[in-house]
Design a protein around this motif. Structure first.
Motif, short mmCIF file in Angstrom:
data_model
loop_
_atom_site.label_atom_id
_atom_site.label_comp_id
_atom_site.label_asym_id
_atom_site.label_seq_id
_atom_site.Cartn_x
_atom_site.Cartn_y
_atom_site.Cartn_z
N PHE A 131 -10.83 -13.38 -10.31
CA PHE A 131 -10.25 -12.05 -10.19
C PHE A 131 -10.16 -11.47 -11.60
N PRO A 132 -10.94 -10.45 -11.92
CA PRO A 132 -10.96 -9.94 -13.30
C PRO A 132 -9.60 -9.47 -13.78
N GLN A 133 -8.85 -8.79 -12.91
CA GLN A 133 -7.54 -8.25 -13.26
C GLN A 133 -6.46 -9.19 -12.72
N TYR A 134 -5.49 -9.51 -13.56
CA TYR A 134 -4.40 -10.38 -13.10
C TYR A 134 -3.49 -9.64 -12.14
N ALA A 135 -3.12 -10.32 -11.05
CA ALA A 135 -2.05 -9.88 -10.15
C ALA A 135 -1.35 -11.12 -9.64
N SER A 136 -0.07 -11.01 -9.40
CA SER A 136 0.68 -12.14 -8.86
C SER A 136 0.11 -12.59 -7.52
N ALA A 137 -0.38 -11.62 -6.73
CA ALA A 137 -0.88 -11.91 -5.39
C ALA A 137 -2.24 -12.57 -5.38
N SER A 138 -2.95 -12.58 -6.51
CA SER A 138 -4.28 -13.18 -6.56
C SER A 138 -4.30 -14.32 -7.59
N THR A 139 -4.45 -13.98 -8.86
CA THR A 139 -4.48 -14.99 -9.91
C THR A 139 -3.19 -15.81 -9.93
N LEU A 198 -2.39 -2.82 -4.28
CA LEU A 198 -1.21 -3.68 -4.24
C LEU A 198 0.00 -2.82 -3.92
N PRO A 199 1.02 -3.38 -3.28
CA PRO A 199 2.26 -2.62 -3.10
C PRO A 199 2.86 -2.25 -4.45
N GLU A 200 3.38 -1.05 -4.56
CA GLU A 200 3.97 -0.60 -5.82
C GLU A 200 5.08 -1.54 -6.28
N ARG A 201 5.84 -2.10 -5.33
CA ARG A 201 6.96 -2.96 -5.72
C ARG A 201 6.49 -4.18 -6.51
N GLN A 202 5.27 -4.67 -6.21
CA GLN A 202 4.76 -5.83 -6.94
C GLN A 202 4.41 -5.45 -8.38
N ILE A 203 3.93 -4.25 -8.58
CA ILE A 203 3.66 -3.78 -9.94
C ILE A 203 4.97 -3.65 -10.71
N LEU A 204 5.96 -3.07 -10.08
CA LEU A 204 7.25 -2.84 -10.75
C LEU A 204 7.96 -4.15 -11.07
N LYS A 205 7.79 -5.17 -10.22
CA LYS A 205 8.41 -6.47 -10.48
C LYS A 205 7.94 -7.07 -11.80
N GLY A 206 6.70 -6.80 -12.16
CA GLY A 206 6.15 -7.37 -13.38
C GLY A 206 6.27 -6.46 -14.59
N ALA A 223 0.44 -4.31 -25.16
CA ALA A 223 1.30 -5.47 -24.92
C ALA A 223 2.27 -5.26 -23.76
N LYS A 224 2.76 -4.03 -23.61
CA LYS A 224 3.76 -3.77 -22.58
C LYS A 224 3.17 -3.76 -21.17
N ASN A 225 1.90 -3.46 -21.04
CA ASN A 225 1.31 -3.43 -19.68
C ASN A 225 0.06 -4.30 -19.57
N HIS A 226 -0.02 -5.32 -20.42
CA HIS A 226 -1.19 -6.20 -20.44
C HIS A 226 -1.40 -6.89 -19.09
N TYR A 227 -0.31 -7.16 -18.37
CA TYR A 227 -0.43 -7.81 -17.07
C TYR A 227 -0.08 -6.88 -15.92
N CYS A 228 -0.05 -5.59 -16.19
CA CYS A 228 0.11 -4.60 -15.12
C CYS A 228 -1.25 -4.43 -14.44
#
Length: 345
Positions: A131-139, A198-206, A223-228
């Protein structure tokens, strides 16, 4: 050569039903959607939602969709991952590396992939979630599962994870090569980049220090949104466009495959298509850079459903850039990441 022993490489993709039978699709959906990182609501609520509503009613429709892309080799997601593994093995020193594949859900399992590496007595394991982009639901889910399994071993080797690779030069060049082949001799009004939602809430959690506003904050990547996830998608688009010389005002970002009524990251691909049509856009070239292998979301959703919608609204041409699959530059990218993380490059 690594004097301490072989290095294991585990390539992990999302997963696929074992067949297009409704029962196999239902089994896949249950395992996938019961993952607490995918549907992040309390367990009891999630269990009832999946087993009483989503799996029973969605499985027959999903099985029909899977039949549209299934080939003599089976699921494209699986056989493209197998081909990637085979081509990577050809490019790595067999005395130093052992490569295995796994699916986060269904077959072959992460447990089976790790066991294959453990039996090869590897002293280090590099896990590459595809998965090129990190997300809690995938990577994040892959990392979680690997650690859950490995903690039961008596001897745990050094394990490292490749969390995202959107800025890797060979990843960008692989997409640029695909894009150039489609753009050669053709002119499009808009270049659309459709990412999995992705659900917006998952983005906001990170979100780091409340930085994320799900808006213009994604227009800069740091740095602040590197894993957004949303910011990573926007950065992927910017970098591919730079490689291809696509003007900023010609590229459009959007997100597909939303599920349920909760707000997901915007803009939504289906709504963007309607807006483009209203603007008089007639020719669109679509990229799906969240997927490194062609699958249901690319072949059926983007190349099928979205194309049909665009043409029905008066569009004249809708083309999809194929995924990276097992193309040479992508294989070289995976090889480079493995060498970089093994300390032998």
């Amino acid at each position: 050569m690594n004097k301490s022993g072989k290095i294991g490489v585990l390539l992990v993709n999302l997963g696929t039903p074992d067949s297009t039978a409704t029962g196999d699709v239902r089994k896949y959906l249950r395992e996938f959607l019961m993952d607490g990182r995918v549907i992040d609501i309390p367990y009891v609520n999630r269990w009832m939602l999946i087993n009483f509503i989503i799996a029973p009613f969605r499985a027959p429709k999903s099985a029909h969709e899977y039949r549209k892309l299934w080939t003599d080799r089976g699921s494209p997601l699986l056989f493209h991952t197998e081909d990637l593994k085979d081509r990577l093995i050809e490019k790595l020193d067999a005395k130093q590396y052992k490569v295995a594949i796994a699916m986060r859900y269904q077959t072959p399992s992460i447990e089976a992939g790790l066991e294959e590496l453990r039996k090869a007595h590897v002293t280090k394991i590099i896990v590459l979630p595809l998965f090129p982009q990190y997300a809690s639901a995938s990577t994040g889910s892959v990392q979680d599962k690997v650690m859950e399994i490995a903690r039961g071993w008596q001897i745990i080797p050094d394990i490292s994870f490749i969390s995202n690779f959107i800025e890797h030069p060979l990843f960008l060049e692989a997409w640029a090569e695909r894009g150039r082949a489609m753009l050669d001799g053709k002119e499009y009004d808009k270049i659309l980049f459709s990412y999995h939602g992705l659900p917006e809430r998952q983005i906001l959690k990170g979100s780091v220090d409340g930085y994320c506003q799900l808006g213009a904050c994604c227009n800069k990547y740091g740095a602040k949104n590197h894993y957004c996830y949303r910011a990573q998608c926007f950065q992927t688009t910017r970098l591919i466009c730079e490689k291809l010389g696509i003007p900023e005002d010609k590229a459009v970002n959007c997100f597909q495959s939303r599920l349920g009524k909760d707000p997901w990251v915007k803009p939504y691909t289906d709504e963007v298509i309607t807006e483009l049509s209203a603007q008089g856009v007639k020719k669109v070239l679509a990229f799906s850079p969240a997927f490194v292998a062609d699958c249901l979301e690319t072949t059926v959703e983007v190349a099928g459903e979205y194309r049909d919608k665009f043409l029905e609204l008066g569009g004249e041409e809708w083309d999809l850039v194929p995924s990276l699959n097992s193309e040479n530059t992508w294989v070289e990218c995976v090889k480079a990441m493995v060498l970089e993380h093994s300390g032998t490059n």
